[in-house]
Each structure stands twice: as C-alpha cells, then as structure tokens.
Design an enzyme around this catalytic site. Structure first.
Site, mmCIF file in Angstrom:
data_model
loop_
_atom_site.group_PDB
_atom_site.id
_atom_site.type_symbol
_atom_site.label_atom_id
_atom_site.label_comp_id
_atom_site.label_asym_id
_atom_site.label_seq_id
_atom_site.Cartn_x
_atom_site.Cartn_y
_atom_site.Cartn_z
ATOM 1 C CG LEU A 47 28.865 24.823 28.830
ATOM 2 C CD1 LEU A 47 28.538 24.489 30.284
ATOM 3 C CD2 LEU A 47 28.051 23.933 27.899
ATOM 4 C CG ASP A 48 33.761 27.171 32.089
ATOM 5 O OD1 ASP A 48 33.497 28.382 32.010
ATOM 6 O OD2 ASP A 48 33.912 26.573 33.165
ATOM 7 C CE1 TYR A 49 37.771 26.547 22.763
ATOM 8 C CE2 TYR A 49 39.462 25.692 24.251
ATOM 9 C CZ TYR A 49 39.015 25.937 22.965
ATOM 10 O OH TYR A 49 39.778 25.582 21.886
#
Length: 212
Positions: A47-49
C-alpha cells in the site's frame, strides 16, 4: 490454520519495517515497526506511502501468496476522494477499463459514494474553495503501481485521498488508524488431482463354441 493481521495503515507510513533511505542520509520515515511489534510477520501485498487503509500481514507463505498473487486476482476495494464532481461518464470509463501507459486496465466495479464518515487525515487534504470534491468506490483485481491514482487521473479526476477498505473478504470495519486485529484463517487444502470419470468397460461377448 494461519494467523492474519488486519492493520489500518495511516497516511505517510511505509509499507515495510525499515526505511532504506536512512542509509542514504535522508530523514527516517514512519514504518510498520512504529505500529506493529509482532515478530516475523510480513505484508501480503503493498500500500503506497501516501495511501491509507487496510494492509494484511502474515507469517504464512501460502496465505501471503494467496492474497498478493496477481494470478489469483483477489479483489481490492478503495474509497477514493477526487477533485471535481465525478460524472457518470467517468464512472463508466472506470468500469469498462482505462487506457494507461502500461496498457488497458481490466474492467472494474465503480460507483459514486456518499461522503463516508472517516477519521481526519493528518495533514489534511488540500482544498480549493472553487473546486468541489467527491467520493467513489472502486474495486479492482490488479495491482499495478499506483493504479487507482492513475485511473482516476486518466478520466479527468485526480485523486486527493485514497483509502483501501477491503481485500477479499476482509475489511477495515471497526479498525481505527494505526490499530490492528488478529484473525485465524483456515487455508484451503491443496488441490487434489482431477479424477477422470470411470468409463464402463464393454461387456465381454462369450465366444461361440468352436465346432469340432
């Protein structure tokens, strides 16, 4: 049986337990180690930053593969706040597939969403008084890099906030940001070789007695 951890990842937290940027002299970013102290567990997928929401972790390799493998096409549902009032035409485009630089996306499930009751993001989403925002729910079965953001941008509605609500049968329900919950999961048994149906053998016709 395998242990699964459901974690509501806050905004700007790395989806890993260490930050390699520190070795390059950059400021350390928040990682999973700041929120989860359970040993020997690893994210099943990413899951992206700058995205929030559901992240699954496990120590079981088979379960990790089942969740993260692109070949198994486990659906993932996102709540997406976009810039502008999302149109029926944009919803239709998202549903049928969007052309990106790395090819067309698979058909998705997309619908407009009433503003959900959510925790405040820190820092807050940028707002412009003259530009409205709206929410949509998008379910995809792929895992391309920053796919949801690229899809909404491709149909003219840039993403402002992105929350993953569901992976397969697991959701964020009841989980506050930074909190996690443990579950025990029954793994499917290994597939047995397909058995071919037995065919009836033709009845033996008795040989006629030979004439002497």
């Amino acid at each position: 049986m395998a242990e699964l951890i459901l974690f509501n990842k806050p905004f700007q937290v790395l989806c890993q337990f260490t930050d390699e940027a520190v070795s390059a002299g950059r400021k350390r970013r928040s990682t999973l180690a700041d929120w989860i102290s359970i040993p020997e567990v690893y994210p099943a997928g990413r899951l992206d930053y700058d995205s929030e929401g559901l992240l699954l972790l496990t120590s079981d390799g088979a379960l990790q593969h089942r969740i993260a493998s692109p070949a198994l096409k486990m659906p993932k549902t996102y709540w997406v706040q976009v810039e502008g009032e999302i149109t029926p035409g944009a919803i239709k485009e998202l549903s049928t597939g969007v052309k990106l630089k790395d090819g067309h996306t698979r058909p998705a499930q997309a619908r407009k969403l009433e503003d959900p009751e959510l925790w405040p993001r820190v820092p807050p989403v940028r707002r412009r008084e003259t530009v409205p925002t709206s929410w949509l729910e998008l379910t995809i079965t792929e895992g391309r890099n920053r796919q949801v953001r690229r899809m909404t941008a491709a149909v003219g509605f840039p993403t402002l906030r992105l929350i993953r609500y569901r992976i397969g049968d697991w959701t964020l329900h009841g989980l506050k940001p930074g909190k996690h919950r443990k579950l025990t999961v029954n793994l499917p048994t290994a597939a047995q070789p397909e058995k071919r149906p037995m065919r009836a053998r033709p009845a033996k016709v008795p040989q006629r007695a030979r004439r002497s």
